[in-house]
Enzyme design. Structure first.
Site, PDB file in Angstrom:
ATOM      1  N   LYS A  93       0.866  -1.091  -0.097  1.00 42.24           N
ATOM      2  CA  LYS A  93       0.037   0.130   0.073  1.00 42.24           C
ATOM      3  C   LYS A  93       0.882   1.473  -0.035  1.00 42.24           C
ATOM      4  O   LYS A  93       0.611   2.301  -0.509  1.00 42.24           O
ATOM      5  CB  LYS A  93      -1.060  -0.130   1.162  1.00 42.24           C
ATOM      6  CG  LYS A  93      -2.228  -0.915   1.019  1.00 42.24           C
ATOM      7  CD  LYS A  93      -3.249  -0.533   1.855  1.00 42.24           C
ATOM      8  CE  LYS A  93      -4.526  -1.525   1.513  1.00 42.24           C
ATOM      9  NZ  LYS A  93      -4.404  -2.796   1.930  1.00 42.24           N
ATOM     10  N   GLU A 125      -9.513   7.216   3.172  1.00 44.69           N
ATOM     11  CA  GLU A 125     -10.536   6.305   3.806  1.00 44.69           C
ATOM     12  C   GLU A 125      -9.729   5.315   4.273  1.00 44.69           C
ATOM     13  O   GLU A 125      -8.602   4.668   3.740  1.00 44.69           O
ATOM     14  CB  GLU A 125     -11.672   5.959   3.055  1.00 44.69           C
ATOM     15  CG  GLU A 125     -11.178   4.861   1.985  1.00 44.69           C
ATOM     16  CD  GLU A 125      -9.992   5.060   0.855  1.00 44.69           C
ATOM     17  OE1 GLU A 125      -9.898   6.539   0.817  1.00 44.69           O
ATOM     18  OE2 GLU A 125      -9.422   4.175   0.362  1.00 44.69           O
ATOM     19  N   SER A 178       1.506  -9.781  -0.950  1.00 45.71           N
ATOM     20  CA  SER A 178       1.170  -8.290  -0.916  1.00 45.71           C
ATOM     21  C   SER A 178       1.581  -7.877   0.480  1.00 45.71           C
ATOM     22  O   SER A 178       1.732  -6.507   0.648  1.00 45.71           O
ATOM     23  CB  SER A 178      -0.124  -8.296  -1.370  1.00 45.71           C
ATOM     24  OG  SER A 178      -1.164  -8.909  -0.138  1.00 45.71           O
TER      25      SER A 178
HETATM   26  C1  LIG Z   1      -5.104  -3.905   1.360  1.00 48.41           C
HETATM   27  C2  LIG Z   1      -4.546  -5.172   1.302  1.00 48.41           C
HETATM   28  C3  LIG Z   1      -4.868  -6.121   0.254  1.00 48.41           C
HETATM   29  C4  LIG Z   1      -6.117  -5.761  -0.680  1.00 48.41           C
HETATM   30  O1  LIG Z   1      -6.061  -4.588  -1.470  1.00 48.41           O
HETATM   31  P1  LIG Z   1      -5.692  -4.770  -2.985  1.00 48.41           P
HETATM   32  O2  LIG Z   1      -6.104  -3.288  -3.285  1.00 48.41           O
HETATM   33  O3  LIG Z   1      -6.774  -5.531  -3.541  1.00 48.41           O
HETATM   34  O4  LIG Z   1      -4.450  -4.934  -3.181  1.00 48.41           O
HETATM   35  C5  LIG Z   1      -4.130  -7.148  -0.208  1.00 48.41           C
HETATM   36  N1  LIG Z   1      -2.965  -7.440   0.863  1.00 48.41           N
HETATM   37  C6  LIG Z   1      -2.562  -6.546   1.953  1.00 48.41           C
HETATM   38  C7  LIG Z   1      -1.421  -7.319   2.505  1.00 48.41           C
HETATM   39  C8  LIG Z   1      -3.329  -5.477   2.196  1.00 48.41           C
HETATM   40  O5  LIG Z   1      -2.996  -4.671   3.061  1.00 48.41           O
END
Ligand SMILES: *Cc1c(COP(=O)(O)O)cnc(C)c1O
Length: 412
Positions: free
Chosen positions: A103, A125, A394
């Site tokens: 993020k 948000e 992610s």
């Molecule tokens: C917020 C988040 C997501 C989901 O958000 P996307 O916009 O779909 O990427 C996925 N993995 C992590 C670690 C997150 O913090």
């Protein structure tokens, strides 16, 4: 000898939204008149910044020295063996970026854009609090005022992230309307923007919302796929056969998919939250089970009934618990360029446990959906021997330990 010119028609990805801000029929700008000036200003400023080498150089400097990019691409041999014999799985380690997830790539890019536009006040948000923390982090670093809207239910559920944001100097404002969760926080943030557009930049958290946010977020997250493409070429001398990523709003997935969109031999698989079951209200698998409609200013797949009423959602991972999805994913689903599946809460838990045990990496519950889904594909015999697979990791799992312990019936 003359090369044969006759080819099967190649998939052509629509790289940029059209005049109406749409990828195919998806996206657009369904906004109140009162925000049309603010959106026009944002669009113009972003178009300029995108082409400005000085802006790109500034972004790159912070990505390298503050965020810690490039993040590693890491081969996981023991996890690979568990998926299927004779396959190679690599992880793109967004969990190693500053603040522990992807993020920050988007938050940083948009905050630099705000600074360039002369906006000193940032609003955002947040649902689970992850985007709020990323935004508060870059605002602290750049000396920008930061106000985070969060549903009052989420404030209660995510007290640790609320504390983090405050520690980082942000003000957290409670959204007390509707279900008092993410949707309502988004509505409150737009209301604030209408009232304060002159001074304020709305830093949107995922590749959804009205045009140009899906494009802006996609571009800032594409650093993931751009790096990964170079790294896999270096290590293996070829592109992967398959890329998996979890999909909430779709930002980490589009970030790794987009730089491979033109390589039609690379299979792209988005994994949504299958929750407790595929019954209505028990999951958040928007592309798997939804229908097109308008939410938060854009046309996209959506979990809704025939009257357009949005369903409640559930996922063990707060970051995937969203009834909408970014328009570029809807476009990729319909065109067949990417496919989308769902992993249940239990599948995600399994993915988290298996990666932890085999590789010493505790993944975020969100990312664990992609890992668990891959394990199940292997079990069903759906992965060809010799396959080269990339999974976008992610985020890291530290934030999820209490949730995971509860789900495993462990008391802490
Ligand atoms: C917020 C988040 C997501 C989901 O958000 P996307 O916009 O779909 O990427 C996925 N993995 C992590 C670690 C997150 O913090």
């Amino acid at each position: 000898m003359q090369a044969q010119e006759e080819k099967t028609p190649q998939y052509q990805h629509q790289r940029y939204p059209d005049q109406r801000g749409r990828f195919g029929e998806y996206g657009g700008q369904f906004i109140p008149e009162s925000l049309s000036t603010a959106f026009a200003e944002l669009q113009a400023a972003y178009e300029e910044a995108r082409k400005d080498p000085a802006f790109q150089a500034e972004l790159e400097t912070y990505l390298r020295h503050y965020v810690g990019r490039p993040t590693p691409l890491y081969y996981v041999p023991r996890f690979s063996k568990l998926v299927a014999p004779d396959v190679k799985v690599y992880l793109k380690r967004e969990d190693l970026a500053h603040t522990g997830a992807h993020k920050i790539n988007n938050a940083l890019g948009q905050a630099l854009l705000a600074k360039r536009m002369g906006k000193q006040r940032i609003i955002a948000e947040t649902g689970a609090g992850q985007h709020g923390v990323a935004t508060a982090t870059v605002c602290a670093m750049l000396g920008l005022e930061c106000i985070i809207y969060m549903g009052s239910v989420d404030i209660e559920r995510q007290s640790l992230n609320v504390f983090r944001m405050k520690l980082l100097g942000a003000e957290v404002r409670s959204a007390d309307t509707g279900s008092r969760t993410l949707k309502d926080a988004i509505n409150e943030a737009f209301r604030d923007w209408v009232a304060n557009a002159e001074s304020t930049f709305y830093l949107f958290g995922t590749a959804a919302g009205p045009h140009p946010y899906p494009l802006i977020v996609r571009d800032f997250q594409s650093v993931i796929g751009t790096e990964a493409r170079e790294q896999i070429q270096d290590f293996e001398g070829r592109l992967p056969d398959m890329i998996l990523a979890c999909v909430g709003g779709g930002s980490n997935a589009i970030g790794i998919f987009y730089p491979f969109a033109d390589a039609s031999e690379v299979k792209l698989i988005g994994v949504e939250a299958g929750g407790r079951s595929m019954e209505q209200g028990e999951h958040a698998a928007t592309l798997v089970a939804g229908t097109p409609g308008v939410l938060h200013g854009a046309m996209s797949y959506l979990l809704q009934n025939e009257d357009g009423q949005v369903f409640d959602t559930h996922s063990i991972s707060a970051g995937l618990d969203y009834p909408g999805v970014g328009p570029e994913h809807s476009y990729m689903k319909d065109s067949g360029r990417a496919t989308y599946g769902a992993a249940s809460d239990a599948t995600a838990l399994r993915g988290l446990q298996e990666l932890s045990r085999t590789e010493g990496i505790i993944p975020a519950l969100e990312s664990s959906h992609a890992l668990g889904y891959l394990i199940e594909m292997g079990q069903r015999g759906e992965i060809a021997p010799g396959s080269l697979i990339l999974v976008n990791l992610s985020g890291r799992g530290d934030k999820d330990m209490i949730t995971v312990a509860k789900a495993l019936n462990v008391s802490l």
